[in-house]
Write an enzyme that holds these catalytic residues in place. Structure first.
Site, PDB file in Angstrom:
ATOM      1  N   ASP A  55      -1.411  -7.060  -3.223  1.00  0.00           N
ATOM      2  CA  ASP A  55      -0.972  -7.774  -4.432  1.00  0.00           C
ATOM      3  C   ASP A  55      -1.458  -9.235  -4.482  1.00  0.00           C
ATOM      4  OD1 ASP A  55       0.425  -5.430  -4.747  1.00  0.00           O
ATOM      5  OD2 ASP A  55       2.369  -6.281  -4.212  1.00  0.00           O
TER       6      ASP A  55
ATOM      7  N   GLU B 114       0.674  -2.779 -13.297  1.00  0.00           N
ATOM      8  CA  GLU B 114       1.914  -1.990 -13.404  1.00  0.00           C
ATOM      9  C   GLU B 114       3.092  -2.833 -13.894  1.00  0.00           C
ATOM     10  OE1 GLU B 114       2.834  -0.504  -9.469  1.00  0.00           O
ATOM     11  OE2 GLU B 114       2.931  -2.513  -8.610  1.00  0.00           O
TER      12      GLU B 114
ATOM     13  N   THR C 243      -1.168  -8.117   1.910  1.00  0.00           N
ATOM     14  CA  THR C 243      -0.735  -7.362   0.728  1.00  0.00           C
ATOM     15  C   THR C 243      -1.899  -7.226  -0.251  1.00  0.00           C
ATOM     16  OG1 THR C 243       0.574  -7.337  -1.324  1.00  0.00           O
ATOM     17  CG2 THR C 243       0.383  -9.455  -0.275  1.00  0.00           C
TER      18      THR C 243
ATOM     19  N   ARG D 211     -14.195   7.125 -25.997  1.00  0.00           N
ATOM     20  CA  ARG D 211     -12.741   7.060 -25.829  1.00  0.00           C
ATOM     21  C   ARG D 211     -12.287   5.684 -25.364  1.00  0.00           C
ATOM     22  NH1 ARG D 211     -12.206  12.614 -22.361  1.00  0.00           N
ATOM     23  NH2 ARG D 211     -11.677  13.968 -24.102  1.00  0.00           N
TER      24      ARG D 211
ATOM     25  N   GLY E  80       4.510  -2.238   2.538  1.00  0.00           N
ATOM     26  CA  GLY E  80       3.479  -1.263   2.157  1.00  0.00           C
ATOM     27  C   GLY E  80       2.199  -1.505   2.943  1.00  0.00           C
TER      28      GLY E  80
ATOM     29  N   ARG F  44       2.708  -5.179  -8.420  1.00  0.00           N
ATOM     30  CA  ARG F  44       4.107  -5.565  -8.668  1.00  0.00           C
ATOM     31  C   ARG F  44       4.196  -6.635  -9.742  1.00  0.00           C
ATOM     32  NH1 ARG F  44       7.469  -2.756  -6.251  1.00  0.00           N
ATOM     33  NH2 ARG F  44       9.375  -3.912  -6.560  1.00  0.00           N
TER      34      ARG F  44
HETATM   35  O1  F6P Z   1       3.208  -4.323  -2.509  1.00  0.00           O
HETATM   36  C1  F6P Z   1       2.212  -3.362  -2.469  1.00  0.00           C
HETATM   37  C2  F6P Z   1       2.462  -2.266  -3.463  1.00  0.00           C
HETATM   38  O2  F6P Z   1       1.408  -1.353  -3.385  1.00  0.00           O
HETATM   39  C3  F6P Z   1       2.691  -2.741  -4.895  1.00  0.00           C
HETATM   40  O3  F6P Z   1       1.500  -3.091  -5.543  1.00  0.00           O
HETATM   41  C4  F6P Z   1       3.400  -1.561  -5.482  1.00  0.00           C
HETATM   42  O4  F6P Z   1       4.223  -1.933  -6.573  1.00  0.00           O
HETATM   43  C5  F6P Z   1       4.242  -1.076  -4.341  1.00  0.00           C
HETATM   44  O5  F6P Z   1       3.654  -1.572  -3.152  1.00  0.00           O
HETATM   45  C6  F6P Z   1       4.358   0.409  -4.271  1.00  0.00           C
HETATM   46  O6  F6P Z   1       5.225   0.725  -3.238  1.00  0.00           O
HETATM   47  P1  F6P Z   1       5.409   2.207  -2.686  1.00  0.00           P
HETATM   48  O7  F6P Z   1       4.237   2.527  -1.810  1.00  0.00           O
HETATM   49  O8  F6P Z   1       6.645   2.125  -1.880  1.00  0.00           O
HETATM   50  O9  F6P Z   1       5.479   3.127  -3.834  1.00  0.00           O
END
Ligand code: F6P
Length: 367
Positions: free
Chosen positions: A143, A238, A141, A178, A16, A187
């Site tokens: 992440d 997520e 990354t 709210r 990504g 991830r």
């Molecule tokens: O690893 C980077 C990331 O953005 C993660 O945080 C996320 O889960 C994933 O890639 C999303 O991947 P894609 O762009 O393929 O939907």
């Protein structure tokens, strides 16, 4: 050969995308050209290595790209040479295309390949090294889940987006009294939620490393309400999951090495909060906004340092290593070390303790 200088390097961006990729490419190519090396830009990550798609990168190609997001080379997270999907009769079959990757590497006369990527890219790089390729890694990354580096580039830019989003949501949440639930990426690691939530003043932070209890979340928003704070901000990773449940999976894609696409936890958390507290609740998924746009100054500097360091490692033939941030310096670590484990949030992390000290709830009474 031992004493011969390297003459030609390849560079690719895998997995990504994230802000700072172009800054690394520039940081590699500019000094490489000054050393008299030729630089081949491989297109769309490992896909280009398998398919033989690449372009020469000249000095003019890497000018003016420091502040641009994305990657001038393109990227892909479906191009794992060892997990190459082929569609046949509507079925996806996984094949091994690593021999094609090696053929192209040799055919292009590369002395080294600089692979910019995260966990997945480093795993592939490690396998390609066993086949004889000379690889240098650069840790990317949003992440921030890569071992052996204190931080990956891209993370700071993503945290900036989350922090700004939380600032904006504070005003509307407060105006309408709210609860706002914000889903962020990461991830299986909670770094973006933790650092973004801390920077944006979230009241509740939910991360995969700390499975949450529903009651702890309800209690926190009700307690805030009773104290006259008639809004709450929940920052949820997520990959966060309840103590008695699983991560919320949005889709699965067999073409990817890790087929799981996470997503949907914010909607669930918002629904449960509204049902159980009767407080009006909305949710928002920040999604790819966190990966787009210009890198922060921190990421521009880190990416440039990583890039220039990586080309020095290549020139010194320190193959099989990855540039890594250690404290305030860039050092080299082995790619093997980098992929040993995923870097996850530890409950003893100072950021967790700091958040607790300012009243953040992690969805459990245990920490
Ligand atoms: O690893 C980077 C990331 O953005 C993660 O945080 C996320 O889960 C994933 O890639 C999303 O991947 P894609 O762009 O393929 O939907």
């Amino acid at each position: 050969m031992e004493n011969e200088k390297i003459k030609r390097i390849g560079i690719l961006t895998g997995g990504g995308d994230c802000p700072g990729l172009n800054a690394v490419i520039r940081g590699v190519a500019k000094p490489a050209h000054d050393m008299g090396l030729s630089v081949l830009g491989i297109l769309d990550g490992f896909e280009g290595l398998v398919n033989g798609k690449a372009v020469e990168l000249y000095n003019k190609d890497v000018s003016g790209i420091l502040a641009t997001g994305g990657t001038i080379l393109g990227s892909s997270n479906k191009g794992d040479p060892f997990h190459w999907p082929v569609e046949f009769d509507g079925q996806v079959k996984i094949t091994d295309k690593s021999a094609d990757a090696l053929r192209n590497y040799e055919g292009w006369n590369l002395d080294a390949l600089i692979a910019i990527g995260g966990d997945g890219t480093m795993h592939i790089a490690h396998q390609l090294m066993q086949m004889g390729m000379n690889i240098i890694g650069v840790p990317k990354t949003i992440d921030n889940d890569l071992m052996a580096t204190d931080q990956t580039f891209g993370h700071d830019s993503a945290v900036y987006v989350v922090s700004e989003a939380l600032d904006r949501l504070h005003t509307t949440a407060s105006a309408h009294h709210r609860v706002m639930v914000v889903e962020v990426m990461g991830r299986y690691a909670g770094w973006i939620a933790l650092n973004g939530g801390l920077a944006g003043g979230a009241d509740i932070i939910l991360i995969p490393e700390i499975p949450f209890e529903w009651d702890a979340i309800y209690d926190k928003v009700i307690e805030r309400n009773m104290m006259g704070k008639r809004f709450s901000i929940v920052c949820v990773a997520e990959g966060a999951k309840p103590i008695d449940g699983d991560m919320v999976v949005k889709a699965t894609d067999p073409k990817r090495t890790d087929p799981i696409q996470l997503g949907g936890i914010a909607e669930l958390v918002a629904k449960k909060i509204e049902e159980n507290t009767k407080l009006e609740t909305r949710y928002i998924v920040l999604g790819h906004l966190q990966r787009g746009g210009s890198p922060t100054p921190f990421d521009r500097i880190l990416s440039t340092k990583f890039g220039t360091y990586a080309i020095q490692l290549a020139a010194k033939k320190k193959f099989g290593t990855m540039a890594a941030l250690k404290g305030t310096n860039i050092k080299s670590v082995s790619i093997e070390e980098a992929i040993e484990n995923q870097k996850l949030v530890d409950t003893s992390d100072q950021a967790v303790k700091t958040a607790k000290s300012v009243g953040v709830c992690f969805g459990t009474k245990k920490i």
